[in-house]
Design a protein around this motif. Structure first.
Motif, short mmCIF file in Angstrom:
data_model
loop_
_atom_site.label_atom_id
_atom_site.label_comp_id
_atom_site.label_asym_id
_atom_site.label_seq_id
_atom_site.Cartn_x
_atom_site.Cartn_y
_atom_site.Cartn_z
N MET A 1 -41.62 -59.65 -46.72
CA MET A 1 -42.97 -58.99 -45.92
C MET A 1 -42.87 -59.71 -44.66
N ILE A 2 -42.90 -61.00 -44.82
CA ILE A 2 -42.63 -61.45 -43.21
C ILE A 2 -41.93 -60.96 -42.18
N VAL A 3 -40.41 -60.52 -42.78
CA VAL A 3 -39.51 -58.93 -42.25
C VAL A 3 -39.68 -58.39 -41.04
N LEU A 4 -41.14 -57.62 -42.55
CA LEU A 4 -41.37 -56.84 -42.39
C LEU A 4 -42.40 -56.81 -41.00
N ALA A 5 -43.38 -57.26 -40.45
CA ALA A 5 -44.64 -58.19 -40.13
C ALA A 5 -43.80 -58.68 -38.96
N SER A 6 -42.58 -59.16 -38.69
CA SER A 6 -41.96 -60.06 -37.44
C SER A 6 -41.34 -58.17 -37.46
N LEU A 7 -40.80 -58.21 -37.55
CA LEU A 7 -40.28 -56.80 -36.99
C LEU A 7 -40.92 -55.75 -35.96
N ALA A 8 -42.51 -55.26 -36.86
CA ALA A 8 -43.46 -54.88 -37.00
C ALA A 8 -44.39 -55.08 -35.17
N LEU A 9 -44.16 -56.70 -35.49
CA LEU A 9 -44.70 -57.33 -33.55
C LEU A 9 -44.23 -57.46 -32.50
N GLN A 10 -42.98 -57.37 -32.83
CA GLN A 10 -41.51 -57.07 -31.91
C GLN A 10 -41.60 -55.82 -31.64
N VAL A 11 -40.91 -55.03 -32.10
CA VAL A 11 -41.93 -53.14 -31.81
C VAL A 11 -42.88 -53.13 -30.91
N GLY A 12 -43.52 -53.09 -31.16
CA GLY A 12 -45.14 -53.09 -30.51
C GLY A 12 -45.57 -54.04 -29.48
N ARG A 13 -44.64 -54.95 -29.45
CA ARG A 13 -44.88 -56.29 -28.43
C ARG A 13 -45.30 -55.65 -27.18
N PRO A 14 -44.84 -54.54 -26.65
CA PRO A 14 -44.89 -53.59 -25.73
C PRO A 14 -46.76 -53.60 -25.51
N LEU A 15 -46.85 -53.47 -26.14
CA LEU A 15 -48.24 -53.06 -26.63
C LEU A 15 -49.23 -53.67 -27.06
N GLY A 55 -47.20 -65.08 -23.69
CA GLY A 55 -46.39 -66.13 -25.53
C GLY A 55 -47.13 -65.69 -26.84
N GLY A 56 -48.03 -64.90 -26.66
CA GLY A 56 -48.52 -64.49 -28.12
C GLY A 56 -47.87 -64.05 -29.50
N VAL A 57 -46.94 -63.18 -28.80
CA VAL A 57 -46.22 -62.38 -29.76
C VAL A 57 -45.50 -63.47 -30.74
N ASP A 58 -44.78 -63.61 -29.31
CA ASP A 58 -43.79 -64.36 -29.77
C ASP A 58 -43.80 -65.75 -30.38
N SER A 59 -45.04 -66.34 -30.09
CA SER A 59 -45.51 -67.46 -31.48
C SER A 59 -45.95 -67.19 -32.53
N LEU A 60 -46.79 -66.25 -32.57
CA LEU A 60 -47.03 -65.61 -33.91
C LEU A 60 -45.85 -65.05 -34.89
N VAL A 61 -45.09 -64.69 -33.93
CA VAL A 61 -43.58 -64.47 -35.18
C VAL A 61 -42.91 -65.46 -35.27
N GLU A 62 -43.02 -66.63 -34.28
CA GLU A 62 -42.09 -67.94 -34.66
C GLU A 62 -43.28 -68.88 -35.85
N ARG A 63 -44.64 -68.24 -36.23
CA ARG A 63 -44.90 -68.74 -36.32
C ARG A 63 -45.35 -68.58 -38.43
N LEU A 64 -45.09 -66.97 -37.67
CA LEU A 64 -45.04 -66.59 -38.87
C LEU A 64 -43.15 -66.74 -40.11
N GLU A 65 -42.16 -66.71 -39.21
CA GLU A 65 -41.14 -67.57 -40.01
C GLU A 65 -40.86 -68.83 -40.16
N ALA A 66 -41.39 -69.69 -39.44
CA ALA A 66 -42.06 -70.77 -39.94
C ALA A 66 -42.04 -71.45 -40.99
N GLY A 67 -43.47 -70.74 -41.02
CA GLY A 67 -43.73 -70.55 -42.51
C GLY A 67 -43.45 -69.97 -43.69
N SER A 68 -42.68 -69.09 -43.66
CA SER A 68 -41.30 -68.25 -44.79
C SER A 68 -40.58 -69.29 -45.23
#
Length: 78
Positions: A1-15, A55-68
C-alpha cells in the motif's frame, strides 16, 4: 500500500501546490464536519503547508518509505 501511495504522490507532485490551495478553501467545511481539525493528527493547515512547500511531497514520500522499512524490520521482512 505504501508503494501505491508513494507512486501517487510522485505522479501528482506537479499539482501539489494547487492541492494545498484547495485545502485552504475547504478548511472551514472540513473543520465544520470535524474532519482534519487542529486537534487531529492530520490537520488541514498542516497538510496544506506540506503540499505547498518546495520539498513537502519528497519529504512525505521519504517518511512513508522510512515507516515502511521500520515496520518491515519489526515484522522480520527484508
Amino acid at each position: 500500500m505504501i508503494v501505491l501511495a508513494s507512486l501517487a504522490l510522485q505522479v501528482g507532485r506537479p499539482l501539489s501546490w494547487i492541492g494545498g490551495q484547495i485545502l485552504w478553501m475547504l478548511q472551514p467545511f472540513a473543520e465544520g464536519f470535524g474532519i482534519g481539525s487542529r486537534k487531529s493528527p492530520l490537520s488541514v493547515p498542516g497538510l496544506a503547508h506540506l503540499l505547498e512547500s518546495d520539498g513537502g511531497v519528497d519529504s512525505l514520500v521519504e517518511r512513508l518509505e522510512a515507516g515502511s522499512n521500520k515496520a518491515g524490520a519489526r515484522e522480520g521482512w527484508k
